[in-house]
Structures are given as structure tokens and as C-alpha cells.
Design a protein around this motif. Structure first.
Motif, PDB file in Angstrom:
ATOM      1  N   MET A   1     -67.770  35.194  40.922  1.00 17.26           N
ATOM      2  CA  MET A   1     -69.164  34.761  41.129  1.00 17.26           C
ATOM      3  C   MET A   1     -69.149  33.440  41.906  1.00 17.26           C
ATOM      4  O   MET A   1     -68.484  32.491  41.488  1.00 17.26           O
ATOM      5  CB  MET A   1     -69.831  34.551  39.770  1.00 17.26           C
ATOM      6  N   LYS A   2     -69.845  33.451  43.031  1.00 16.14           N
ATOM      7  CA  LYS A   2     -69.906  32.226  43.834  1.00 16.14           C
ATOM      8  C   LYS A   2     -71.326  31.674  43.788  1.00 16.14           C
ATOM      9  O   LYS A   2     -72.289  32.431  43.957  1.00 16.14           O
ATOM     10  CB  LYS A   2     -69.538  32.540  45.284  1.00 16.14           C
ATOM     11  N   VAL A   3     -71.431  30.374  43.566  1.00 14.83           N
ATOM     12  CA  VAL A   3     -72.757  29.761  43.456  1.00 14.83           C
ATOM     13  C   VAL A   3     -72.953  28.754  44.589  1.00 14.83           C
ATOM     14  O   VAL A   3     -72.123  27.870  44.783  1.00 14.83           O
ATOM     15  CB  VAL A   3     -72.922  29.037  42.102  1.00 14.83           C
ATOM     16  N   THR A   4     -74.043  28.929  45.308  1.00 13.75           N
ATOM     17  CA  THR A   4     -74.364  27.962  46.353  1.00 13.75           C
ATOM     18  C   THR A   4     -75.623  27.216  45.938  1.00 13.75           C
ATOM     19  O   THR A   4     -76.659  27.837  45.676  1.00 13.75           O
ATOM     20  CB  THR A   4     -74.623  28.679  47.697  1.00 13.75           C
ATOM     21  N   LYS A   5     -75.491  25.880  45.824  1.00  9.50           N
ATOM     22  CA  LYS A   5     -76.654  25.069  45.449  1.00  9.50           C
ATOM     23  C   LYS A   5     -77.308  24.587  46.741  1.00  9.50           C
ATOM     24  O   LYS A   5     -76.635  24.019  47.601  1.00  9.50           O
ATOM     25  CB  LYS A   5     -76.224  23.875  44.609  1.00  9.50           C
ATOM     26  N   ILE A   6     -78.576  24.790  46.866  1.00  7.10           N
ATOM     27  CA  ILE A   6     -79.274  24.392  48.093  1.00  7.10           C
ATOM     28  C   ILE A   6     -80.297  23.316  47.748  1.00  7.10           C
ATOM     29  O   ILE A   6     -81.028  23.444  46.758  1.00  7.10           O
ATOM     30  CB  ILE A   6     -79.961  25.607  48.741  1.00  7.10           C
ATOM     31  N   ASP A   7     -80.328  22.300  48.541  1.00  4.47           N
ATOM     32  CA  ASP A   7     -81.215  21.155  48.266  1.00  4.47           C
ATOM     33  C   ASP A   7     -82.674  21.590  48.336  1.00  4.47           C
ATOM     34  O   ASP A   7     -83.098  22.216  49.316  1.00  4.47           O
ATOM     35  CB  ASP A   7     -80.927  20.054  49.299  1.00  4.47           C
ATOM     36  N   ARG A   8     -83.457  21.231  47.353  1.00  6.56           N
ATOM     37  CA  ARG A   8     -84.885  21.589  47.324  1.00  6.56           C
ATOM     38  C   ARG A   8     -85.621  21.010  48.514  1.00  6.56           C
ATOM     39  O   ARG A   8     -86.651  21.550  48.937  1.00  6.56           O
ATOM     40  CB  ARG A   8     -85.513  21.092  46.017  1.00  6.56           C
ATOM     41  N   LEU A   9     -85.108  19.889  48.991  1.00 10.14           N
ATOM     42  CA  LEU A   9     -85.820  19.223  50.088  1.00 10.14           C
ATOM     43  C   LEU A   9     -85.796  20.051  51.367  1.00 10.14           C
ATOM     44  O   LEU A   9     -86.543  19.793  52.299  1.00 10.14           O
ATOM     45  CB  LEU A   9     -85.235  17.832  50.333  1.00 10.14           C
ATOM     46  N   ASN A  10     -84.916  21.058  51.376  1.00  5.54           N
ATOM     47  CA  ASN A  10     -84.934  22.001  52.504  1.00  5.54           C
ATOM     48  C   ASN A  10     -86.251  22.780  52.540  1.00  5.54           C
ATOM     49  O   ASN A  10     -86.641  23.319  53.563  1.00  5.54           O
ATOM     50  CB  ASN A  10     -83.802  23.022  52.388  1.00  5.54           C
ATOM     51  N   TYR A  11     -86.921  22.849  51.379  1.00  6.34           N
ATOM     52  CA  TYR A  11     -88.114  23.702  51.281  1.00  6.34           C
ATOM     53  C   TYR A  11     -89.365  22.946  50.846  1.00  6.34           C
ATOM     54  O   TYR A  11     -90.481  23.436  50.958  1.00  6.34           O
ATOM     55  CB  TYR A  11     -87.867  24.842  50.276  1.00  6.34           C
ATOM     56  N   LEU A  12     -89.188  21.785  50.244  1.00  2.94           N
ATOM     57  CA  LEU A  12     -90.319  21.037  49.687  1.00  2.94           C
ATOM     58  C   LEU A  12     -90.322  19.601  50.214  1.00  2.94           C
ATOM     59  O   LEU A  12     -89.258  19.057  50.529  1.00  2.94           O
ATOM     60  CB  LEU A  12     -90.209  20.962  48.164  1.00  2.94           C
ATOM     61  N   LYS A  13     -91.509  19.040  50.214  1.00  2.27           N
ATOM     62  CA  LYS A  13     -91.575  17.617  50.557  1.00  2.27           C
ATOM     63  C   LYS A  13     -91.216  16.811  49.309  1.00  2.27           C
ATOM     64  O   LYS A  13     -91.437  17.299  48.191  1.00  2.27           O
ATOM     65  CB  LYS A  13     -92.999  17.267  50.984  1.00  2.27           C
ATOM     66  N   PRO A  14     -90.692  15.623  49.459  1.00  2.00           N
ATOM     67  CA  PRO A  14     -90.236  14.846  48.296  1.00  2.00           C
ATOM     68  C   PRO A  14     -91.346  14.618  47.271  1.00  2.00           C
ATOM     69  O   PRO A  14     -91.093  14.565  46.065  1.00  2.00           O
ATOM     70  CB  PRO A  14     -89.770  13.520  48.905  1.00  2.00           C
ATOM     71  N   GLU A  15     -92.593  14.477  47.766  1.00  2.00           N
ATOM     72  CA  GLU A  15     -93.661  14.169  46.808  1.00  2.00           C
ATOM     73  C   GLU A  15     -94.144  15.394  46.024  1.00  2.00           C
ATOM     74  O   GLU A  15     -94.922  15.262  45.078  1.00  2.00           O
ATOM     75  CB  GLU A  15     -94.855  13.485  47.525  1.00  2.00           C
ATOM     76  N   GLN A  16     -93.684  16.552  46.455  1.00  3.68           N
ATOM     77  CA  GLN A  16     -94.102  17.763  45.715  1.00  3.68           C
ATOM     78  C   GLN A  16     -93.308  17.868  44.406  1.00  3.68           C
ATOM     79  O   GLN A  16     -92.079  17.762  44.413  1.00  3.68           O
ATOM     80  CB  GLN A  16     -93.847  19.018  46.559  1.00  3.68           C
ATOM     81  N   TYR A  17     -93.994  18.054  43.346  1.00  2.78           N
ATOM     82  CA  TYR A  17     -93.423  18.213  41.994  1.00  2.78           C
ATOM     83  C   TYR A  17     -92.361  17.144  41.689  1.00  2.78           C
ATOM     84  O   TYR A  17     -91.186  17.456  41.400  1.00  2.78           O
ATOM     85  CB  TYR A  17     -92.807  19.620  41.821  1.00  2.78           C
ATOM     86  N   PRO A  18     -92.754  15.860  41.752  1.00  2.15           N
ATOM     87  CA  PRO A  18     -91.772  14.786  41.591  1.00  2.15           C
ATOM     88  C   PRO A  18     -91.132  14.744  40.198  1.00  2.15           C
ATOM     89  O   PRO A  18     -90.013  14.245  40.041  1.00  2.15           O
ATOM     90  CB  PRO A  18     -92.582  13.520  41.850  1.00  2.15           C
TER      91      PRO A  18
END
Lengths: 779, 233
Positions: B1-18
Motif C-alpha cells: 500500500m502506497k500513500v501519497t499525501k497532497i498538500d491541501r493548499l493545492n486545492y484550497l485557499k489558506p483562509e478556507q477552513y482554518p
């Protein structure tokens, strides 16, 4: 559990059902509380349980009721089912498979499993797989016929299945299965060297706790263990906490194992019946109600209306005194007359065996026509066997039964109502009997995807006691009475107990050696000679009627002679009053038996005698011929009273100083034919067969041995087999009964231990369902 | 099982759901047989039948292998039916839980939840874990042979939040968790997990749509959210 909240219409139960499923998955169906909860919820909201039902059955291991897996968990459970099948070559439940494997890998295996865990299915598999002879030991004669018919179906026709030990039909038999009670165990040792026994199965082995019978049981176990150390011994018990006690107490050698299975296959709902005839729910496990949740309607009516079956556990007295009639009247509406031709054939057989008709009406027969059954120990074994087939075939709706059924019949019902709360024995025995009885509540039907449950109804006054006994942990002793000093025993059974302990029986005469010695040493030759001279005219025994025609003085002398012979085998000089009365009453019945009368004929003769039939006929004749007027006739008839007759009682019993009469101060018109049936059967069974047969046969045989008087040997045969005819004796050894002689004898050219040689007459009976079953292994 | 963690900031602005720790995880199952074998043990190993000597050990070993092969075939066959969906959903639940335990040090709540079956009426969440911050996480698993049912998963979570399903479940979970978790729950602190099968071309598109959906407005109010796309190689 029973929760008041469940009865709110809007109750949300999904999470609770999940938790019950989780419990079943982890622990199996071992907690009655969990199964009770599922049962109540299913009865109230079948639609809420339905989506879980297949899962539940998988978790319970009831793979024979599941359908194809539809989710991940079922897939895994199906793997269990497939693996069990591959391991055992059989569609076993996990419990059956576990027991099967342990039996295979052990020399001795003792286990406990609740009623309805499919023990019979497991036993059948063992019987099918056995290579040599098998001895099955059951606790009651009532169970014999049920076992024999079930086993006969599952094993090949070359396997002889008999309810006694005899080596017959040798030419057509590859191996034997003998189903016996411990009392018949002695017979085994006469033949044991001719047999190749590889399995002993002891069902309902808690019999070991029963005083005298327990001694016999333990003694038998020890003797077979000594004689056949390599044969497997399997002990089955219901609801026993320590099945290993069986191995410990009888010091069984070889690899032993045990298991206490608590897995159940059905749930139960408990109801109490209040004095005002209403019914309320209760739980003996965890009751979160105040006893105020009313069951709408009458559960018995509801079950009967749904074409279900009910068992009402009653006392024998309530049957004898017709107290049950009130209940019958109440529920007979739900039990219309049966029209099915196969069912009517069963009823016809019972009617024929009992000799009942319009004049001699039997409630047993009349109720059977409605699918209502009366079942107790004084109903002839053959009739009980037909009744049991009738129930198994699904024709019975409502069954009134006494304690005989607890150990006698393995039949489940949709509802069990314990109307009689009297149980006998120690606390362990009372608790066991109760659990065994309620174990019959709830039938596992063949329908797939269905979780089954049954109802248990008790009277409100018994609720506390019921709960206490149900929750009581039943154990059996690890010490056998055989090893204990200073038995607390009655004088009447002392000889037998000592003979069991010291293994000191005369195998041929089937009596303790000390009793044989007493007979030899006693001065009874004169009595025997007198009986032979009185009973034989021109070499043939006199009839019961001829017996009554001989002078009272001579009759009294015959009675005294019999009493003298009987008392001679005991360690005392005289019989007490009650014993004397019973023995006197048994003599004409013995004579009728000797003459080969059928049971129906004997009952009919006794009914006529007790109801003063000759006197009634005389009065009628006087009326018809104008010697007396109708008012006088009625007046005279009204004066007639049924003859008093002591009711049957096992002998010897030193405490039975005064006999009881069943028919006291009663008009002949009111004499119940059924009561005469019950009492006569008790005489044939308890008195003649179990009390008199062995000492009398022994006395006559010893006399023959000494004097060579062939009449003595003939009388010994008559008492033993009811006949002195060689062909009839052989047919009886082949398991046929007196009732079969009339049609069967003309079909037999020759018979011996090797085979029965039939002639062409037999062909006409091969299409008869019941007769062909009797014949199938001998043709 | 391989897990790739992807930064949320790729999809959201920093102020969203702080206030919400959001993790976007792409799980690649390259050892399906092992995962299935473990899943099988969770059920088979905890059943009462396993404790009896009903089954010959050799037969047991052979048949467990057969079952694993069968389940692998179910997953890879992509045939849609009731059984296959159930197996797939278990796989999603199990893999998501396992990944959170292995990669995020979560504590997996036991069997009771795995036993839960999807009965009509959607009774509740499919699985639960406890994070390192002692937050109870409620997981929803959605499986499809051909689709990527991310919307189903997060919409379901949002609906459950509205229906306060999580509070309802707390009662049965209480005996299994320590008091800190309960205290957090009482303070309104908890997390959610949306696990779903991934059968699309672009993981970025899936995560972006999911995180910018209306349902996220409900979920993002809470302390943790794990968006787990599970792909079978």
C-alpha cells in the motif's frame, strides 16, 4: 432481555439489533438473553429483523438455513460452512462438527448441548460411519421406538436395528445397532463375544444421577469399558455444566475429551398466564418491565390459528380426572377434524390397537381426529410410537403430555405451556427437567433465512420458581454411587443394588444370584405344581374366563401359590396387603397374555368384567323378555357399580400396605374406557413385564430343570414371550408383536437365527406402508 | 500500500477552513491480496467458530486462500452486484482505517463497527478511529467498481452531521474510548473521514471538487478531515 421501550410503535432498534449481531458473531448463540431479545423483536417487528436474518443464521452457524452470501461477512462464514463440510463430509453446524471431530480423535467423549442443537443428526452420522456393531443407550423405553424408526431410515438395509440384544437375521445382516435402556444392558453380556462393538453412545447420560437406574447405568458403563476397552464411548447430556464428570466417575481409560456446548438454535419468548386468563410478557434473564406488558389475545389460540403446534405440560392426574377437558373444549375450535387419509390411517391403527369403538369410546382416539394428542407413560408404547409418528408427520396441533415426554420424545413445538409445575428429584434434576422441557419450545423449520423462536408459557404463581430453576447451573456428581459406602436404599432394591455393585447377576435368569439362590432354597415346588395342574388342561393353558369359573377356594389357592413364589425371591416372608391385591389382579391378565390375546382383547375383556357387562346383559335380556318393567330395569341398572380393582403398582413395594382403586363407587355407564386402557397397560408393563416376569420365569425354569416337567418350561415361555409356539417365539425375537402374529405367521415357512424364510403370502403385505417397514430388513 | 499525501493548499485557499486539519491522501493498493487476507482475519479471527475445532487446519488454510482469491477476483472483476459492493465497501473501510493507523498513528476502534451492515435507511458511519489529538473520527466509506464516489461519501457525512448521527453513535462507542475523547466530543471537537474508491484519471480534480463542495462547509467546521481516495492497482 425484555424492554418496555420495544413496545413503543416508533422505537428505533437498528443499533440494538447490530449489537445483538455482534454478540452472536463473537460469542455464538450462547446467550439466551440475546436470543430472547431477537425473538421478541422479530415477533413485534418482523420487518425490522428481516434484513439481518441471513446474517443472524450465519452467525449462529445454522448453515443449513442460510442462502448464498450477499455480503463480506457472509462470505467469510460461508468459508466456515464449506470448510466444515470438507472436514466432516457432512452439512454440520460448527458445534456438531466440533463434537464429531472430538469423537473421532478420542476414545471417550462426553459433552453437553442444549435441546435442539441437532444431536440426532450427529448421532446418525456416527451410526452411518461405524464399521462394527453399535450400542445406543437411551434412558426410557418411550425413546426406543423413536430411535429405532429414525436410525432405520439412515442406515443400510443390511444393518439390523433392534430394541433389544439378540443376534438374529444373520444371513442378511452385516452389522447390528442395538438401542437399549440400561435395564436391558445385562442382556449384552450374554452375546458380547459374538459381537464386534466399536461404538457405545449414551444419550441423556444424566441418567447416571438417578439412584437405582444411575447405579445400573454406571455399572453398565464400567462393564463395557472393561469388556470393550477399544470401543468408543460417547456421552451426551443436555444443559450439564460438567460433562467431564462422566469420564471421571467411571474411570474411563484411553484418550478422553469433553465439551460443554451452550449454542442454541432457536430463541424463546416467555409469557405468564394470569388468573384472569390474560397473558403478559416476562423475561427470566433481564426484565425491564413491571410485568404489565400484555400479550394481545391467547398465545395458544394464536399459534394454533397460524397452524403451529402447542404442548401443554400437565399432570397425569389432570388427564385421569378429565381436568384437561376444559382446555380441550377451549381450543378444539382451532383444531378441526382431520380429513387427510394418511393421518386417518394412523388414527385407525391406534383405534385397532386399543380396541375402541362407539360403545367403548376412547378420548385418545377421538381427540386424535382433531389433531389433539394425549401422551403419558400409561399409554401403550406401541400407541405412543404411532402418536409420535403422527406428530412427526405434522398432523398434531395440540399435545397434552406428562413428564414421560421430557425424557421420552424429542419433538419440538411452537409453544410449550407448563401448566403442571411439579418436577421430581434433586435441585439439579428439577432444573434439568425444566430446561429439557422448555428446550422443546421453538421449532427450527426448514425455511431458509428464518430465525426461529418459540413461546414458553407458565402460570403466574410459578414465575419466581421458574426463573430460579432456569438460571440454576446443573451439575452431575463426579462420584458414582457404586463407590460410595452406606447407601441410603430401600430394602426392596437392596439385592439389585448389591448385585450391581458386585457384578453378581445370573445372566440367563436375569436376576441377582442371591435371589436365584433363594428360589432354589425355598419350598415352592408344591405351589408350582399346583399352578401347573390348575393352569393346564390337556396340555393347554386355561382362559381368563375359565379362571374366573373355577371355585373361589381354588382361585385363592392359586393366588396364594403365586404370592408364595413371588415372595420367595425376596428377602422377606410375606407380601403386604397392597402387593397381594395387585398380584391377584395381575393373574387373569397374565393368563390372557399367556393365551396370546392382543392388548385390545385384554382391555376389552377387563372392561367388560369391571363394568359388570354380564350383569348388564342379564338385565337387558329380562327387560326384552318382559320379566321386568323399564322403571325396574333402570332402577336395577342404577344400582350397578363398577367392580373395584386395585390400580397397577410396581412390585415389590413393602410400603404399599393398602391398594388404591381407580374405579371407586362408579356407575358402569361412567366407566372410562381410557382409564381401563391406562391401568391395564400399567399392569402389563409395570406389574407383569417388569415386576413378575423375571422371578416367575426363573422359578418355573428352575422347577423344569429339577423335575423335567415340560409344562413348567412352557409356562416360563408363555410368561416370557406370551407364547410357547416356536415360530411365534422366534418372530418375537425378531421384534414382531403379538398383534402381528395373525397376518405374519401364515407367511413364514421357517425361521431361525439366520433368517426368516417367507412364502408367497408375504407379497400381499409389501405395499402396506407400516408392515413393509417391519419387514424390510428380513425379506 | 502506497500513500501519497497532497498538500491541501493545492486545492484550497489558506483562509478556507482554518480550524480544520485537512489531509488529502491518495492510497494505492499494490498488495490487494495482503489487504484482503487481513480483512478476512478481522471477521474470521473474531468469530466464535474460529475457537472451535470444527475445521481441519489444512482445510482451513486451503480454504482461507481460496476465499482470499475469490475476494481479489471480486475486486478486480469489476462486476457490479450486491456481494461485490459489500466486499468493496469493506475494503475501503478497512484500507482507510489501516492507513490512518499506519501513517497517522490513529487508534482503530474495533470490530463492532466493521460488522455494521448497510441496511436500507443508512444507519450510520462505517468506521471510526481516534487521532493523536484524542479526537474521535467518523468514517464514511463508498465503493464503486467503476466510479469515484467521493460526492456520495462527503454528502453522506454532511447529512449525518445535520442529523447528529455522530452523537447518536457516541453512546455505543463510549465504552471503547477514554475520557479525553469524550471530553473533546462534548466540547464539539471531532473529525471526519471520507474514503472512496478512485477510478478517475486525475486525483487533483477529485480532491479539488470535493474540498470545494457545499458539503465541506459542514465538515470544515470540525477539527480534522481526511479525504482518502483508494485505488487498486
Amino acid at each position: 432481555m425484555l424492554d418496555k421501550m420495544w413496545f413503543d410503535i416508533d422505537v428505533e432498534l437498528t443499533d440494538f439489533i447490530f449489537s445483538l449481531c455482534t454478540e452472536l458473531h463473537k460469542e455464538g448463540p450462547v446467550d439466551s438473553d440475546v436470543l430472547e431479545s431477537l425473538s421478541i423483536i422479530k415477533s413485534l417487528y418482523p420487518e425490522k429483523i428481516a434484513p439481518f436474518e441471513n446474517d443472524i443464521l450465519y452467525y449462529m452457524g445454522l448453515f443449513y438455513k442460510t442462502t448464498k452470501p450477499t455480503n463480506f461477512k457472509e462470505l467469510i462464514y460461508q468459508e466456515f460452512a464449506d470448510s466444515i463440510k470438507e472436514t466432516t463430509s457432512c452439512d454440520f453446524t460448527p458445534v456438531q462438527a466440533d463434537a464429531f471431530n472430538k469423537i473421532k480423535s478420542s476414545n471417550n467423549f462426553s459433552f453437553s448441548a442444549p435441546t435442539s442443537t441437532g444431536k440426532s443428526f450427529l448421532f446418525n452420522k456416527l451410526l452411518q460411519e461405524a464399521k462394527g456393531d453399535v450400542i445406543v443407550v437411551v434412558p426410557s423405553r418411550a425413546l426406543l421406538s423413536e430411535y429405532i424408526s429414525k436410525i432405520s431410515v439412515v442406515v443400510g438395509k443390511d444393518v439390523l436395528v433392534l430394541s433389544f440384544i439378540d443376534i438374529i437375521n444373520k444371513k442378511k445382516t452385516k452389522r447390528n445397532i442395538f438401542v437399549i435402556t440400561p435395564e436391558r444392558g445385562d442382556d449384552l453380556f450374554q452375546k458380547i463375544d459374538e459381537l464386534n462393538i466399536d461404538l457405545f453412545m449414551f444419550d441423556e447420560a444424566q441418567l447416571t444421577e438417578d439412584k437405582l437406574r444411575g447405579l445400573k447405568f454406571d455399572s453398565f458403563v464400567r462393564r463395557v469399558n472393561k469388556k470393550c476397552p477399544k470401543a468408543k464411548k460417547v456421552f451426551a447430556h443436555p444443559f450439564i455444566d460438567n460433562p467431564e464428570a462422566q469420564i471421571i466417575k467411571n474411570k474411563l481409560i484411553g484418550k478422553s475429551s469433553f465439551a460443554n456446548y451452550q449454542q442454541r438454535s432457536v430463541g424463546k419468548i416467555f409469557l405468564t398466564r394470569k388468573k384472569n386468563d390474560s397473558f403478559v410478557y416476562f423475561s427470566p434473564f433481564n426484565d425491564k418491565t413491571n410485568g404489565d406488558i400484555v400479550y394481545n389475545g391467547d398465545p395458544i389460540e394464536c399459534v394454533l390459528n397460524r397452524k403451529g403446534t402447542c404442548l401443554i405440560y400437565v399432570s397425569k392426574n389432570s388427564i385421569y380426572t378429565s381436568v384437561i377437558s376444559e382446555k380441550i373444549q377451549r381450543y378444539i375450535v382451532q383444531c378441526p377434524l382431520i380429513a387427510d387419509s394418511r393421518a386417518l390411517k394412523y388414527i385407525e391403527k391406534v383405534e385397532e390397537f386399543l380396541g375402541s369403538n362407539k360403545r367403548k369410546s376412547s378420548m385418545i382416539v377421538e381427540m386424535m381426529r382433531h389433531g389433539i394428542i394425549i401422551h403419558h407413560g400409561s399409554i401403550p408404547l406401541r400407541v405412543r410410537s404411532i402418536i409420535e409418528q403422527f406428530i412427526t408427520a405434522g398432523y398434531a396441533r395440540l399435545c397434552f403430555a406428562t413428564s414421560t415426554l421430557i425424557q421420552g420424545v424429542n419433538m419440538p413445538f411452537d409453544l410449550v405451556w407448563i401448566d403442571n409445575f411439579r418436577f421430581w428429584g434433586s435441585d439439579d434434576e428439577k432444573s434439568l427437567d425444566l430446561k429439557n422441557l422448555i428446550g422443546r419450545a421453538g421449532r427450527t423449520n426448514e425455511k431458509s433465512n428464518t430465525f426461529d423462536f418459540g413461546y414458553v408459557v407458565i402460570n403466574e404463581s410459578n414465575r419466581g420458581k421458574f426463573t430460579e430453576r432456569l438460571l440454576y447451573t446443573s451439575r452431575i456428581s463426579e462420584d458414582s454411587l457404586l463407590d460410595l459406602e452406606g447407601h441410603d436404599i430401600f430394602e426392596d432394591v437392596e439385592d439389585e443394588i448389591n448385585a450391581i455393585i458386585n457384578d453378581d447377576f445370573d445372566i440367563d435368569l436375569k436376576m441377582p444370584n442371591i435371589q436365584v439362590e433363594r428360589l432354589k432354597d425355598s419350598n415352592i415346588d408344591v405351589d408350582i405344581a399346583y399352578i401347573l395342574d390348575s393352569f393346564f388342561v390337556n396340555g393347554k393353558p386355561i382362559s381368563g374366563k375359565e379362571y374366573y369359573n373355577i371355585s373361589k377356594v381354588q382361585r385363592d389357592k392359586i393366588k396364594k401359590a403365586f404370592q408364595h413364589i413371588f415372595v420367595s425371591h425376596l428377602n422377606r416372608r410375606e407380601l403386604v396387603g397392597g402387593e397381594r391385591s395387585v398380584l391377584s389382579t395381575a393373574i387373569p391378565l397374565l393368563l390372557w397374555t399367556i393365551q396370546g390375546k392382543t392388548f385390545a382383547e385384554i382391555v376389552s375383556l377387563r372392561y367388560s368384567f369391571l363394568s359388570m357387562r354380564e350383569e348388564q346383559a342379564r338385565l337387558t335380556k329380562q327387560l326384552v323378555e318382559g320379566f321386568i318393567s323399564e322403571p325396574i330395569f333402570l332402577q336395577e341398572q342404577d344400582k350397578l357399580r363398577v367392580r373395584e380393582s386395585p390400580s397397577a403398582h410396581s412390585l415389590p413395594d413393602k410400603s404399599y400396605t393398602k391398594s388404591n382403586s381407580l374405579f371407586k363407587d362408579m356407575s358402569p355407564m361412567k366407566l372410562s374406557y381410557d382409564l381401563v386402557i391406562y391401568d391395564t397397560y400399567d399392569y402389563m408393563d409395570k406389574v407383569i413385564s417388569l415386576s413378575l416376569k423375571n422371578p416367575m420365569c426363573a422359578a418355573f425354569f428352575l422347577y423344569y430343570d429339577k423335575t423335567n416337567d415340560s409344562r413348567a418350561l412352557a409356562l416360563s415361555n408363555y410368561i416370557s414371550y406370551g407364547t410357547n409356539d416356536r415360530k411365534e417365539i422366534w418372530l418375537k425375537r425378531y421384534g414382531f408383536e403379538q398383534e402381528d402374529m395373525e397376518w405374519l405367521k401364515p407367511c413364514v415357512d421357517d425361521i431361525d437365527e439366520n433368517q426368516i424364510t417367507f412364502n408367497d403370502n408375504i407379497k400381499q403385505y409389501l405395499d402396506d406402508e407400516q408392515k413393509s417397514v417391519l419387514l424390510e430388513r428380513y425379506i | 500500500m502506497k500513500v501519497t499525501k497532497i498538500d491541501r493548499l493545492n486545492y484550497l485557499k489558506p483562509e478556507q477552513y482554518p480550524n480544520c486539519d485537512i489531509f488529502c491522501l491518495h492510497v494505492l493498493i499494490d498488495d490487494l491480496e495482503m489487504i484482503i487476507a487481513e480483512m478476512r482475519v478481522v471477521i474470521a479471527g473474531t468469530s466464535w467458530i474460529n475457537r472451535l475445532r470444527s475445521i481441519d487446519q489444512k482445510i482451513y488454510t486451503v480454504n482461507s486462500k481460496k476465499t482470499i482469491d475469490k475476494i481479489v477476483n471480486i475486486i478486480t472483476s469489476r462486476v457490479v452486484n450486491e456481494l461485490n459492493d459489500s466486499v468493496g465497501e469493506y475494503m475501503i473501510s478497512y484500507t482507510a482505517q489501516k492507513m490512518l493507523v499506519d501513517s497517522f498513528n490513529h487508534f482503530r476502534l474495533p470490530l463492532a463497527e466493521l460488522l455494521k451492515e448497510k441496511i436500507s435507511g443508512n444507519p450510520g458511519f462505517d468506521f471510526h478511529t481516534i487521532s493523536e489529538k484524542k479526537l474521535l473520527n467518523f468514517g464514511e466509506a463508498k465503493f464503486s467498481m467503476k466510479e469515484t464516489p467521493k460526492d456520495l461519501a462527503i454528502n453522506q457525512i454532511s447529512d449525518f452531521i445535520k442529523d447528529e448521527k455522530d452523537y447518536g453513535e457516541l453512546l455505543s462507542l463510549k465504552p471503547l474510548v477514554d475520557s479525553l475523547v469524550i471530553d473533546n466530543m462534548d466540547d464539539g471537537k471531532r473529525g471526519y473521514i471520507a474514503a472512496f474508491s478512485f477510478n478517475s484519471k486525475s486525483i487533483d480534480t477529485i480532491f479539488k471538487h470535493a474540498l470545494n463542495s457545499d458539503a465541506m462547509k459542514n465538515i470544515g467546521k470540525y477539527q480534522e478531515f481526511y479525504l482518502i481516495a483508494i485505488q487498486v492497482c
